[in-house]
Motif scaffolding. Structure first.
Motif, PDB file in Angstrom:
ATOM      1  N   SER A   1     -20.011  57.903 -12.023  1.00 38.19           N
ATOM      2  CA  SER A   1     -20.261  56.654 -11.539  1.00 38.19           C
ATOM      3  C   SER A   1     -21.061  55.546 -12.436  1.00 38.19           C
ATOM      4  CB  SER A   1     -21.470  56.746 -10.188  1.00 38.19           C
ATOM      5  OG  SER A   1     -22.534  57.393 -10.877  1.00 38.19           O
ATOM      6  N   LEU A   2     -21.905  55.977 -13.229  1.00 43.14           N
ATOM      7  CA  LEU A   2     -22.451  54.847 -14.382  1.00 43.14           C
ATOM      8  C   LEU A   2     -21.600  54.057 -14.869  1.00 43.14           C
ATOM      9  CD1 LEU A   2     -25.917  56.429 -15.270  1.00 43.14           C
ATOM     10  CD2 LEU A   2     -25.771  54.573 -13.921  1.00 43.14           C
ATOM     11  N   LEU A   3     -20.324  55.037 -15.522  1.00 44.15           N
ATOM     12  CA  LEU A   3     -19.300  54.703 -16.416  1.00 44.15           C
ATOM     13  C   LEU A   3     -18.499  53.618 -15.520  1.00 44.15           C
ATOM     14  CD1 LEU A   3     -18.289  57.522 -18.514  1.00 44.15           C
ATOM     15  CD2 LEU A   3     -19.655  55.654 -19.361  1.00 44.15           C
TER      16      LEU A   3
ATOM     17  N   PHE B   1     -18.025  44.981 -17.346  1.00 41.36           N
ATOM     18  CA  PHE B   1     -17.554  44.668 -18.671  1.00 41.36           C
ATOM     19  C   PHE B   1     -16.262  43.770 -18.232  1.00 41.36           C
ATOM     20  CE2 PHE B   1     -14.071  45.099 -21.762  1.00 41.36           C
ATOM     21  CZ  PHE B   1     -14.801  45.196 -23.055  1.00 41.36           C
ATOM     22  N   GLU B   2     -15.285  44.058 -17.167  1.00 37.92           N
ATOM     23  CA  GLU B   2     -14.243  43.337 -16.584  1.00 37.92           C
ATOM     24  C   GLU B   2     -14.791  42.105 -16.104  1.00 37.92           C
ATOM     25  OE1 GLU B   2     -12.763  46.127 -14.097  1.00 37.92           O
ATOM     26  OE2 GLU B   2     -11.480  47.423 -15.590  1.00 37.92           O
ATOM     27  N   ARG B   3     -16.145  41.988 -15.586  1.00 35.88           N
ATOM     28  CA  ARG B   3     -16.605  40.703 -15.242  1.00 35.88           C
ATOM     29  C   ARG B   3     -17.041  39.884 -16.298  1.00 35.88           C
ATOM     30  NH1 ARG B   3     -18.873  43.491 -10.313  1.00 35.88           N
ATOM     31  NH2 ARG B   3     -20.851  43.224 -11.177  1.00 35.88           N
ATOM     32  N   LYS B   4     -17.130  40.341 -17.670  1.00 38.13           N
ATOM     33  CA  LYS B   4     -17.457  39.813 -18.660  1.00 38.13           C
ATOM     34  C   LYS B   4     -19.136  39.815 -18.596  1.00 38.13           C
ATOM     35  CE  LYS B   4     -13.407  36.884 -19.478  1.00 38.13           C
ATOM     36  NZ  LYS B   4     -13.049  37.926 -20.523  1.00 38.13           N
ATOM     37  N   ASP B   5     -19.764  40.520 -17.953  1.00 37.36           N
ATOM     38  CA  ASP B   5     -21.108  40.785 -17.918  1.00 37.36           C
ATOM     39  C   ASP B   5     -21.504  41.743 -19.087  1.00 37.36           C
ATOM     40  OD1 ASP B   5     -24.060  41.043 -17.681  1.00 37.36           O
ATOM     41  OD2 ASP B   5     -23.801  41.248 -15.345  1.00 37.36           O
ATOM     42  N   TYR B   6     -21.461  41.544 -20.430  1.00 41.53           N
ATOM     43  CA  TYR B   6     -21.470  42.286 -21.338  1.00 41.53           C
ATOM     44  C   TYR B   6     -22.829  43.042 -21.690  1.00 41.53           C
ATOM     45  CZ  TYR B   6     -16.875  40.531 -22.409  1.00 41.53           C
ATOM     46  OH  TYR B   6     -15.309  40.004 -22.420  1.00 41.53           O
TER      47      TYR B   6
ATOM     48  N   ILE C   1     -25.602  50.115 -20.098  1.00 41.13           N
ATOM     49  CA  ILE C   1     -25.190  51.534 -19.545  1.00 41.13           C
ATOM     50  C   ILE C   1     -24.520  52.181 -20.685  1.00 41.13           C
ATOM     51  CG2 ILE C   1     -23.851  52.485 -17.927  1.00 41.13           C
ATOM     52  CD1 ILE C   1     -24.395  50.135 -16.262  1.00 41.13           C
ATOM     53  N   LEU C   2     -23.487  51.676 -21.257  1.00 39.66           N
ATOM     54  CA  LEU C   2     -22.685  52.265 -22.390  1.00 39.66           C
ATOM     55  C   LEU C   2     -23.312  52.891 -23.452  1.00 39.66           C
ATOM     56  CD1 LEU C   2     -20.084  49.327 -22.605  1.00 39.66           C
ATOM     57  CD2 LEU C   2     -19.582  51.725 -21.646  1.00 39.66           C
TER      58      LEU C   2
ATOM     59  N   ALA D   1     -13.212  56.051 -25.847  1.00 35.44           N
ATOM     60  CA  ALA D   1     -13.116  54.840 -25.060  1.00 35.44           C
ATOM     61  C   ALA D   1     -14.400  54.090 -24.827  1.00 35.44           C
ATOM     62  CB  ALA D   1     -12.726  55.083 -23.500  1.00 35.44           C
ATOM     63  N   ILE D   2     -15.630  55.050 -24.539  1.00 35.19           N
ATOM     64  CA  ILE D   2     -16.954  54.621 -24.768  1.00 35.19           C
ATOM     65  C   ILE D   2     -17.238  53.848 -26.034  1.00 35.19           C
ATOM     66  CG2 ILE D   2     -19.504  54.744 -24.264  1.00 35.19           C
ATOM     67  CD1 ILE D   2     -18.624  57.470 -22.703  1.00 35.19           C
ATOM     68  N   TYR D   3     -16.865  54.152 -27.167  1.00 29.45           N
ATOM     69  CA  TYR D   3     -17.111  53.709 -28.234  1.00 29.45           C
ATOM     70  C   TYR D   3     -16.432  52.064 -28.286  1.00 29.45           C
ATOM     71  CZ  TYR D   3     -19.171  57.304 -31.393  1.00 29.45           C
ATOM     72  OH  TYR D   3     -19.931  58.168 -31.810  1.00 29.45           O
TER      73      TYR D   3
END
Length: 265
Positions: free
Chosen positions: A152-154, A161-166, A172-173, A186-188
Motif C-alpha cells: 500500500s505504501l509503495l 510520483f506520477e503526480r510529480k509530487d516527488y 516513502i521511497l 524499481a524502487i531504486y
C-alpha cells in the motif's frame, strides 16, 4: 577620405575629443552624407575589431558565454580577426571614390561572417530540453501490485510520483528501500529519478550507482538514468562517456543512447 578625417573619426570612436569637438563632429555627420557613410563603416570595424568587443566575456560566469568565448579564441577566428584588421587598413588607403563600393563589400563580408557563426550557436544542445525529451517515466516498471495490502505504501509512492509530487513520494521511497525484499530495482529507479527531479544530484548519483553495482535485474537501467542525470547537470562529457559504455555493451536503451549521443556530438 583625408588622413585628418581618418584621425578625427578614430579620436571620436576612442572618446578623445573635447565636448566642442564632439558637437562639431555631430554637425558634420548630419550635413555630410559621404562623411557619415565612412564613419558608419569605421564604427562597424571599430566595434568588431576592438579588444574590448572581443574580450568582454572574460568577466562572466555564464557557461554559454564561456563556450562562445572559446569559439572566438579559436585559431580560425583569430585569423579572421587579423584579416579584417588588414582589410580595414587597406580600406583606409583606398583612393577617393572607391569608398562606398568597399563599404558595401566589407559590410556584406561581415554579415557572412556573423551568419557563419550561427551553426555553432544554434547547434548547442540544450541540457534541460534533452533531459525532458529522453526522460520517459512511462517506461518505468511498476513499483508495486495494486490491490496488495502489503504494498500500500509503495502504491501511494507511485501515485505521488506520477503526480510529480516527488518530495512526498521520495519520503516513502527512501524509507521503503531500506527494508524492501522485492521490487528493489524499481524502487531504486523511482528513488533516483525523484532525487534527480528535486535537483538532489549527489544523492541521485549514489542511488543509481547502488543500482548499477547490485545484482538486480534492473541494474542496467541505472546506466541510462545516470547518463540523464549528467545531462540535467550539464556535464555533457560525463554523459557522453556513459552513453558510449551503454552502446558498446548493448545495455538498456542502447538505441536511445545512440540517438542521444548523436545529438551531443
Amino acid at each position: 577620405m583625408s588622413t585628418e578625417d581618418q584621425q578625427l573619426i578614430e579620436n571620436y570612436l576612442r572618446g578623445s575629443l573635447s565636448e566642442a569637438e564632439k558637437r562639431d563632429f555631430h554637425e558634420r555627420l548630419e550635413m555630410d552624407p559621404g562623411f557619415r557613410d565612412v564613419f558608419n563603416f569605421e564604427k562597424q570595424l571599430f566595434d568588431t575589431l576592438s579588444e574590448k568587443s572581443w574580450s568582454f566575456v572574460e568577466k562572466t560566469d555564464s557557461q554559454e558565454v564561456k563556450e562562445y568565448t572559446a569559439l572566438f579564441k579559436k585559431k580560425e577566428t583569430q585569423e579572421l580577426k587579423e584579416s579584417l584588421e588588414e582589410a580595414a587598413s587597406n580600406y583606409k588607403n583606398q583612393k577617393p571614390g572607391k569608398g562606398k563600393k568597399w563599404i558595401w563589400y566589407a559590410s556584406a563580408a561581415l554579415l557572412l561572417i556573423l551568419l557563419s557563426l550561427i551553426p555553432f550557436i544554434a547547434s548547442k544542445p540544450d541540457a534541460e530540453q534533452l533531459y525532458a525529451t529522453y526522460l520517459d517515466a512511462s517506461k518505468l516498471p511498476t513499483i508495486a501490485v495494486r490491490g496488495n495490502n502489503e504494498d500500500s505504501l509503495l502504491i501511494r509512492a507511485q501515485q505521488l510520483f506520477e503526480r510529480k509530487d516527488y518530495e512526498q513520494s521520495l519520503t516513502i521511497l527512501e524509507n521503503e528501500l531500506e527494508n524492501a525484499l522485492k521490487n528493489r530495482g524499481a524502487i531504486y529507479l523511482y528513488t533516483g529519478i525523484a532525487q534527480m527531479e528535486l535537483d538532489q544530484f549527489e544523492r541521485a548519483e549514489t542511488t543509481f550507482d547502488q543500482l548499477i553495482d547490485s545484482d538486480l535485474m534492473d541494474n542496467q537501467r541505472g546506466y541510462w538514468y545516470k547518463a540523464l542525470l549528467y545531462i540535467k547537470k550539464n556535464e555533457m562529457d560525463k554523459a557522453e562517456s556513459l552513453l558510449v559504455e551503454i552502446t558498446q555493451n548493448s545495455y538498456y536503451n542502447t538505441s536511445l543512447a545512440q540517438d542521444l549521443l548523436d545529438e551531443l556530438r
